[in-house]
Write a protein that holds these residues in place. Structure first.
Motif, PDB file in Angstrom:
ATOM      1  N   ALA A 154       3.296  -1.040  -9.300  1.00 32.23           N
ATOM      2  CA  ALA A 154       2.856  -0.964 -10.699  1.00 32.23           C
ATOM      3  C   ALA A 154       1.498  -0.282 -10.812  1.00 32.23           C
ATOM      4  CB  ALA A 154       2.801  -2.366 -11.310  1.00 32.23           C
ATOM      5  N   ALA A 155       0.586  -0.561  -9.865  1.00 24.16           N
ATOM      6  CA  ALA A 155      -0.718   0.094  -9.893  1.00 24.16           C
ATOM      7  C   ALA A 155      -0.576   1.603  -9.713  1.00 24.16           C
ATOM      8  CB  ALA A 155      -1.620  -0.493  -8.811  1.00 24.16           C
ATOM      9  N   GLY A 156       0.260   2.018  -8.773  1.00 22.09           N
ATOM     10  CA  GLY A 156       0.475   3.451  -8.582  1.00 22.09           C
ATOM     11  C   GLY A 156       1.096   4.114  -9.786  1.00 22.09           C
ATOM     12  N   PHE A 157       2.072   3.423 -10.409  1.00 21.14           N
ATOM     13  CA  PHE A 157       2.718   4.005 -11.582  1.00 21.14           C
ATOM     14  C   PHE A 157       1.741   4.119 -12.749  1.00 21.14           C
ATOM     15  CE2 PHE A 157       5.300   3.723 -15.459  1.00 21.14           C
ATOM     16  CZ  PHE A 157       6.179   4.766 -15.233  1.00 21.14           C
ATOM     17  N   ALA A 158       0.839   3.120 -12.895  1.00 15.46           N
ATOM     18  CA  ALA A 158      -0.165   3.177 -13.972  1.00 15.46           C
ATOM     19  C   ALA A 158      -1.105   4.351 -13.778  1.00 15.46           C
ATOM     20  CB  ALA A 158      -0.942   1.864 -14.019  1.00 15.46           C
ATOM     21  N   VAL A 159      -1.543   4.581 -12.540  1.00 20.11           N
ATOM     22  CA  VAL A 159      -2.433   5.717 -12.273  1.00 20.11           C
ATOM     23  C   VAL A 159      -1.694   7.031 -12.515  1.00 20.11           C
ATOM     24  CG1 VAL A 159      -3.778   6.894 -10.490  1.00 20.11           C
ATOM     25  CG2 VAL A 159      -3.822   4.403 -10.642  1.00 20.11           C
ATOM     26  N   LEU A 179       0.827  -1.216   0.000  1.00 20.78           N
ATOM     27  CA  LEU A 179       0.000   0.000   0.000  1.00 20.78           C
ATOM     28  C   LEU A 179       0.858   1.262   0.000  1.00 20.78           C
ATOM     29  CD1 LEU A 179      -2.799  -1.052   2.524  1.00 20.78           C
ATOM     30  CD2 LEU A 179      -2.991  -0.855   0.039  1.00 20.78           C
ATOM     31  N   THR A 180       1.946   1.240   0.744  1.00 19.30           N
ATOM     32  CA  THR A 180       2.810   2.428   0.757  1.00 19.30           C
ATOM     33  C   THR A 180       3.559   2.579  -0.571  1.00 19.30           C
ATOM     34  OG1 THR A 180       4.584   1.144   1.791  1.00 19.30           O
ATOM     35  CG2 THR A 180       3.093   2.357   3.249  1.00 19.30           C
ATOM     36  N   LEU A 181       3.967   1.468  -1.179  1.00 21.02           N
ATOM     37  CA  LEU A 181       4.658   1.560  -2.470  1.00 21.02           C
ATOM     38  C   LEU A 181       3.724   2.056  -3.567  1.00 21.02           C
ATOM     39  CD1 LEU A 181       6.910  -1.641  -2.507  1.00 21.02           C
ATOM     40  CD2 LEU A 181       7.604   0.741  -2.179  1.00 21.02           C
ATOM     41  N   TYR A 182       2.438   1.788  -3.429  1.00 20.62           N
ATOM     42  CA  TYR A 182       1.463   2.337  -4.390  1.00 20.62           C
ATOM     43  C   TYR A 182       1.535   3.866  -4.408  1.00 20.62           C
ATOM     44  CZ  TYR A 182      -3.065   3.953  -6.107  1.00 20.62           C
ATOM     45  OH  TYR A 182      -4.050   4.631  -6.778  1.00 20.62           O
ATOM     46  N   VAL A 183       1.540   4.477  -3.249  1.00 17.04           N
ATOM     47  CA  VAL A 183       1.583   5.940  -3.185  1.00 17.04           C
ATOM     48  C   VAL A 183       2.957   6.465  -3.589  1.00 17.04           C
ATOM     49  CG1 VAL A 183       1.231   7.947  -1.698  1.00 17.04           C
ATOM     50  CG2 VAL A 183      -0.190   5.929  -1.403  1.00 17.04           C
ATOM     51  N   VAL A 184       4.013   5.710  -3.296  1.00 13.62           N
ATOM     52  CA  VAL A 184       5.345   6.117  -3.745  1.00 13.62           C
ATOM     53  C   VAL A 184       5.374   6.238  -5.261  1.00 13.62           C
ATOM     54  CG1 VAL A 184       7.747   5.384  -3.945  1.00 13.62           C
ATOM     55  CG2 VAL A 184       6.587   5.232  -1.739  1.00 13.62           C
ATOM     56  N   ALA A 185       4.871   5.212  -5.953  1.00 13.66           N
ATOM     57  CA  ALA A 185       4.859   5.253  -7.424  1.00 13.66           C
ATOM     58  C   ALA A 185       3.912   6.319  -7.953  1.00 13.66           C
ATOM     59  CB  ALA A 185       4.465   3.887  -7.972  1.00 13.66           C
ATOM     60  N   LEU A 186       2.832   6.596  -7.204  1.00 17.26           N
ATOM     61  CA  LEU A 186       1.825   7.562  -7.644  1.00 17.26           C
ATOM     62  C   LEU A 186       2.318   8.995  -7.535  1.00 17.26           C
ATOM     63  CD1 LEU A 186      -1.138   8.100  -8.544  1.00 17.26           C
ATOM     64  CD2 LEU A 186      -1.735   8.122  -6.115  1.00 17.26           C
ATOM     65  N   THR A 187       3.069   9.310  -6.488  1.00 17.53           N
ATOM     66  CA  THR A 187       3.394  10.706  -6.189  1.00 17.53           C
ATOM     67  C   THR A 187       4.865  11.062  -6.346  1.00 17.53           C
ATOM     68  OG1 THR A 187       3.661  10.175  -3.832  1.00 17.53           O
ATOM     69  CG2 THR A 187       1.469  10.844  -4.570  1.00 17.53           C
ATOM     70  N   VAL A 188       5.747  10.065  -6.369  1.00 13.50           N
ATOM     71  CA  VAL A 188       7.183  10.331  -6.438  1.00 13.50           C
ATOM     72  C   VAL A 188       7.663  10.090  -7.863  1.00 13.50           C
ATOM     73  CG1 VAL A 188       9.453   9.662  -5.551  1.00 13.50           C
ATOM     74  CG2 VAL A 188       7.467   9.693  -4.030  1.00 13.50           C
ATOM     75  N   PRO A 189       8.525  10.958  -8.406  1.00 11.04           N
ATOM     76  CA  PRO A 189       9.031  10.750  -9.766  1.00 11.04           C
ATOM     77  C   PRO A 189       9.722   9.391  -9.899  1.00 11.04           C
ATOM     78  CG  PRO A 189       9.577  12.953  -8.991  1.00 11.04           C
ATOM     79  CD  PRO A 189       9.025  12.217  -7.813  1.00 11.04           C
ATOM     80  N   PRO A 190       9.645   8.785 -11.089  1.00  7.73           N
ATOM     81  CA  PRO A 190      10.236   7.452 -11.279  1.00  7.73           C
ATOM     82  C   PRO A 190      11.712   7.373 -10.913  1.00  7.73           C
ATOM     83  CG  PRO A 190       8.804   8.000 -13.124  1.00  7.73           C
ATOM     84  CD  PRO A 190       8.907   9.239 -12.281  1.00  7.73           C
ATOM     85  N   ARG A 223      -1.115  11.751 -18.660  1.00 10.04           N
ATOM     86  CA  ARG A 223      -1.687  11.886 -20.006  1.00 10.04           C
ATOM     87  C   ARG A 223      -2.906  12.799 -19.998  1.00 10.04           C
ATOM     88  NH1 ARG A 223      -0.658   6.157 -20.566  1.00 10.04           N
ATOM     89  NH2 ARG A 223      -2.845   5.768 -20.015  1.00 10.04           N
ATOM     90  N   GLU A 224      -3.762  12.647 -18.986  1.00 18.67           N
ATOM     91  CA  GLU A 224      -4.939  13.512 -18.895  1.00 18.67           C
ATOM     92  C   GLU A 224      -4.540  14.971 -18.710  1.00 18.67           C
ATOM     93  OE1 GLU A 224      -7.192  11.902 -15.714  1.00 18.67           O
ATOM     94  OE2 GLU A 224      -8.007  10.231 -16.892  1.00 18.67           O
ATOM     95  N   ALA A 225      -3.506  15.205 -17.900  1.00 22.27           N
ATOM     96  CA  ALA A 225      -3.037  16.579 -17.710  1.00 22.27           C
ATOM     97  C   ALA A 225      -2.484  17.155 -19.009  1.00 22.27           C
ATOM     98  CB  ALA A 225      -1.973  16.621 -16.617  1.00 22.27           C
ATOM     99  N   ASP A 226      -1.752  16.323 -19.778  1.00 19.39           N
ATOM    100  CA  ASP A 226      -1.224  16.792 -21.061  1.00 19.39           C
ATOM    101  C   ASP A 226      -2.360  17.118 -22.027  1.00 19.39           C
ATOM    102  OD1 ASP A 226       1.350  16.529 -20.171  1.00 19.39           O
ATOM    103  OD2 ASP A 226       1.660  14.544 -21.044  1.00 19.39           O
ATOM    104  N   ARG A 227      -3.375  16.249 -22.045  1.00 19.80           N
ATOM    105  CA  ARG A 227      -4.513  16.517 -22.931  1.00 19.80           C
ATOM    106  C   ARG A 227      -5.244  17.791 -22.516  1.00 19.80           C
ATOM    107  NH1 ARG A 227      -5.160  10.696 -23.038  1.00 19.80           N
ATOM    108  NH2 ARG A 227      -6.567  10.797 -21.236  1.00 19.80           N
ATOM    109  N   ALA A 228      -5.407  17.987 -21.197  1.00 21.98           N
ATOM    110  CA  ALA A 228      -6.072  19.201 -20.721  1.00 21.98           C
ATOM    111  C   ALA A 228      -5.269  20.446 -21.087  1.00 21.98           C
ATOM    112  CB  ALA A 228      -6.288  19.127 -19.206  1.00 21.98           C
ATOM    113  N   ALA A 229      -3.943  20.365 -20.934  1.00 20.37           N
ATOM    114  CA  ALA A 229      -3.098  21.501 -21.309  1.00 20.37           C
ATOM    115  C   ALA A 229      -3.173  21.769 -22.800  1.00 20.37           C
ATOM    116  CB  ALA A 229      -1.654  21.233 -20.894  1.00 20.37           C
ATOM    117  N   HIS A 230      -3.223  20.684 -23.589  1.00 19.62           N
ATOM    118  CA  HIS A 230      -3.319  20.854 -25.044  1.00 19.62           C
ATOM    119  C   HIS A 230      -4.651  21.489 -25.421  1.00 19.62           C
ATOM    120  CE1 HIS A 230      -2.738  20.024 -29.293  1.00 19.62           C
ATOM    121  NE2 HIS A 230      -3.907  19.411 -29.328  1.00 19.62           N
ATOM    122  N   ARG A 231      -5.738  21.039 -24.762  1.00 22.42           N
ATOM    123  CA  ARG A 231      -7.036  21.642 -25.057  1.00 22.42           C
ATOM    124  C   ARG A 231      -7.060  23.118 -24.680  1.00 22.42           C
ATOM    125  NH1 ARG A 231      -9.000  16.610 -22.995  1.00 22.42           N
ATOM    126  NH2 ARG A 231      -9.261  17.567 -20.938  1.00 22.42           N
ATOM    127  N   ALA A 232      -6.458  23.460 -23.536  1.00 25.49           N
ATOM    128  CA  ALA A 232      -6.434  24.866 -23.119  1.00 25.49           C
ATOM    129  C   ALA A 232      -5.619  25.709 -24.101  1.00 25.49           C
ATOM    130  CB  ALA A 232      -5.850  24.978 -21.706  1.00 25.49           C
TER     131      ALA A 232
END
Length: 386
Positions: free
Chosen positions: A157-162, A96-107, A168-177
């Motif tokens: 892996a689950a955290g990194f996927a999220v 559970l802690t490694l999930y958040v590590v991958a989610l919030t910490v740069p690779p 990608r969603e942030a990039d798409r939002a920035a592109h739309r803006a």
């Protein structure tokens, strides 16, 4: 209904706290389980068992604000539990802690944390299961380590996927803006071009006429100056309205449309162009966007005629059937010769207005002389934002 960000974060922290307490309580229960022939039991002091249980479970409560320290603490607690024969589960807290590590910490930082976690977990499991208190064969200990690796690697892996999906969603939002900003700049540029170009063309033509006839026919010079004054005042009024809307200082006025085409024709006539205007629109009104596009295309076409061919004869036809509105503007060119294609951004703006609504546009010299502009706009077309 969308949950506010702060409230959403509070809910996640509360869920983490509940999970942390549950894991800690379960581990305290593990310390009180007696061993059997398959699984040895913890035989140390109660306070040490509680401390290890807290080290394993409580870091889950703070994994979001401090992901790496939480992962390190949970890893140390789980390793200690393996050495002391407390563990009865595959290191879920560390996963559970490694999930958040991958989610919030740069690779570049989360990957080393994962590698160290896998290495220490394998070492702790193999040592605890097969060396310190041999409850498993080496093959069995390797199987347990593989399950632990699956849990830790799966959490990371689950955290990194999220994280990747959100990026990608942030990039798409920035592109739309960015695209919306570019489209808005183009729209403003087209509007200002249509306002300024049309009015200045009339002013330039009439100023030339006034200068040419000032001495010989002063009454015509006065008429030209009167047209210059009227056109200049109208242009200033429209420009102030446009700039006021951009500054949010003025209410939105109705956009010009098909109803204003006779005024465009009158302005062109004052500049020396004989205009034959034909408008055939069915009873149902055009949408505001289509009507504005028709007005601007006709306006720019007449502006080009005034600039490049006046005095001349021009025919403007606007017709609509249940599916399409057709705009055709043709002129006879300069008297005694042809006419060069207009330059600048006028034709580009007209083409953009047509394609914006899924229509077609063409413009060019006529074989018999003069110039022709033709546009077709579908009445059911919606403005394209892509």
């Amino acid at each position: 209904m969308r949950v506010p960000r702060r409230l959403h974060d509070v809910h996640l922290l509360a869920l983490d706290l509940a999970t942390a307490l549950l894991i800690a309580v379960v581990y305290v229960g593990f310390t009180r389980m007696s061993g059997d022939g398959v699984q040895p039991g913890y035989s140390g002091p109660a306070w040490a068992g509680v401390l290890v249980a807290a080290a394993v479970g409580l870091p889950v409560a703070v994994r979001r604000p401090w992901p790496v320290p939480a992962a390190v603490t949970a890893l140390a607690g789980a390793s200690a539990a393996a050495f002391l024969d407390i563990t009865r589960e595959p290191w879920i807290a560390v996963g559970l802690t490694l999930y958040v590590v991958a989610l919030t910490v740069p690779p570049r930082r989360s990957v080393p944390v994962l590698a160290v976690s896998l290495a220490l977990a394998a070492g702790a499991v193999l040592t605890g299961e097969a060396v310190v208190t041999p409850a498993e064969t080496w093959s069995g200990a390797v199987g347990v380590a593989a399950v632990v690796w699956l849990v830790l690697g799966g959490g990371w892996a689950a955290g990194f996927a999220v994280r990747t999906r959100r990026a990608r969603e942030a990039d798409r939002a920035a592109h739309r803006a960015e695209r919306a900003l570019v489209e808005e700049r183009l729209r403003i540029a087209r509007e200002l071009h249509d306002i300024v170009s049309h009015s200045l063309s009339l002013i330039v033509v009439k100023a030339g006429v006034a200068g040419h006839v000032a001495r010989r026919r002063p009454e015509e010079a006065e008429d030209a100056l009167r047209v210059i004054e009227q056109t200049g005042r109208a242009a200033m009024t429209e420009m102030r309205r446009a700039l006021g809307v951009l500054r949010a200082e003025a209410p939105l006025a109705p956009a010009p449309g098909v109803d204003a085409l006779p005024l465009l024709a009158d302005q062109a006539r004052r500049a020396g162009v004989t205009v034959d205007l034909t408008v055939r629109i069915p009873d149902e009104r055009l949408s505001a966007g289509i009507s504005l596009a028709v007005h601007r295309i006709v306006q720019e076409s007449l502006t080009n005629t005034v600039k490049h061919a006046a005095p001349t004869h021009c025919r403007v036809t606007v017709e609509a059937d249940p599916r399409t509105v057709r705009i055709d503007v043709t002129d006879d060119g300069v008297r005694g010769g042809g006419r060069m294609s207009p330059g600048g951004h006028g034709l580009i703006g007209m083409r953009e207005r047509a394609t914006m609504y899924g229509g077609t546009f063409s413009a060019g010299p006529r074989p018999e002389g003069g110039f022709a502009v033709s546009a077709r706009l579908p009445l059911d077309g919606t403005r394209r934002n892509e």
